[in-house]
Design a protein around this motif. Structure first.
Motif, PDB file in Angstrom:
ATOM      1  N   MET A  59      -1.946 113.160  67.786  1.00  0.00           N
ATOM      2  CA  MET A  59      -1.062 112.116  67.260  1.00  0.00           C
ATOM      3  C   MET A  59      -0.110 111.723  68.033  1.00  0.00           C
ATOM      4  O   MET A  59       0.873 112.343  68.522  1.00  0.00           O
ATOM      5  CB  MET A  59      -0.780 112.605  66.025  1.00  0.00           C
ATOM      6  N   LYS A  62       4.814 107.892  68.334  1.00  0.00           N
ATOM      7  CA  LYS A  62       5.153 106.514  67.596  1.00  0.00           C
ATOM      8  C   LYS A  62       4.561 106.642  66.319  1.00  0.00           C
ATOM      9  O   LYS A  62       5.145 106.129  65.521  1.00  0.00           O
ATOM     10  CB  LYS A  62       4.438 105.368  68.418  1.00  0.00           C
ATOM     11  N   THR A  63       3.333 107.039  66.188  1.00  0.00           N
ATOM     12  CA  THR A  63       2.813 107.244  64.803  1.00  0.00           C
ATOM     13  C   THR A  63       3.551 108.071  63.898  1.00  0.00           C
ATOM     14  O   THR A  63       3.652 107.863  62.701  1.00  0.00           O
ATOM     15  CB  THR A  63       1.137 107.876  65.083  1.00  0.00           C
ATOM     16  N   HIS A  66       6.784 106.421  62.779  1.00  0.00           N
ATOM     17  CA  HIS A  66       6.346 105.475  61.777  1.00  0.00           C
ATOM     18  C   HIS A  66       6.235 106.263  60.426  1.00  0.00           C
ATOM     19  O   HIS A  66       6.817 105.535  59.397  1.00  0.00           O
ATOM     20  CB  HIS A  66       5.184 104.632  62.025  1.00  0.00           C
ATOM     21  N   ILE A  84      -2.822 106.687  57.263  1.00  0.00           N
ATOM     22  CA  ILE A  84      -2.632 106.936  58.515  1.00  0.00           C
ATOM     23  C   ILE A  84      -3.117 108.592  58.778  1.00  0.00           C
ATOM     24  O   ILE A  84      -3.901 108.777  59.790  1.00  0.00           O
ATOM     25  CB  ILE A  84      -1.056 106.888  58.658  1.00  0.00           C
ATOM     26  N   HIS A  88      -6.445 109.813  61.126  1.00  0.00           N
ATOM     27  CA  HIS A  88      -6.353 110.973  61.958  1.00  0.00           C
ATOM     28  C   HIS A  88      -7.282 111.806  61.788  1.00  0.00           C
ATOM     29  O   HIS A  88      -8.004 112.453  62.744  1.00  0.00           O
ATOM     30  CB  HIS A  88      -4.859 111.326  62.157  1.00  0.00           C
TER      31      HIS A  88
END
Length: 116
Positions: A59, A62-63, A66, A84, A88
């Protein structure tokens, strides 16, 4: 409250990694003392463990950044955070299937090599 060193020892994470995660905006909730040393509550360690786990599965920072900021916004962002993590999870299931296929082919190849 726990220091970076204490958290690092408790979770077996390098102190530099914890500092990096903070510098990358993954730990917006941590407090600092009068000397600007990072301080963690016991219940915040779960987030560090989750970061380590998600990073080990690819992962992006950036994710995770967030997700951390969504978390700070409260329960109204719960659906987005779930989405999200669900995406994933689906990606990981696909990778697992691909690995299982590759392992099966490798086992066949190893048996062929053993018979030579």
């Amino acid at each position: 409250m726990l220091t970076v060193k204490e958290v690092a020892e408790k979770l077996s994470i390098a102190p530099s990694t914890i500092r990096y995660y903070d510098d990358q905006g993954l730990l917006p909730f941590i407090q600092r003392d009068k000397n600007s040393y990072r301080l963690f509550k016991e219940d915040e360690l779960f987030w560090l463990e989750l970061i380590e786990c998600m990073r080990s599965t690819g992962m992006p920072i950036k994710t995770l950044r967030h997700v951390a900021h969504l978390h700070m916004q409260g329960k109204e962002t719960l659906a987005e955070r779930k989405r999200i993590f669900k995406e994933h999870r689906e990606k990981l299931h696909k990778q697992k299937q691909d690995i299982d296929v590759a392992l099966g082919k490798l086992e066949v190849k190893m048996k062929l090599l053993d018979s030579l």
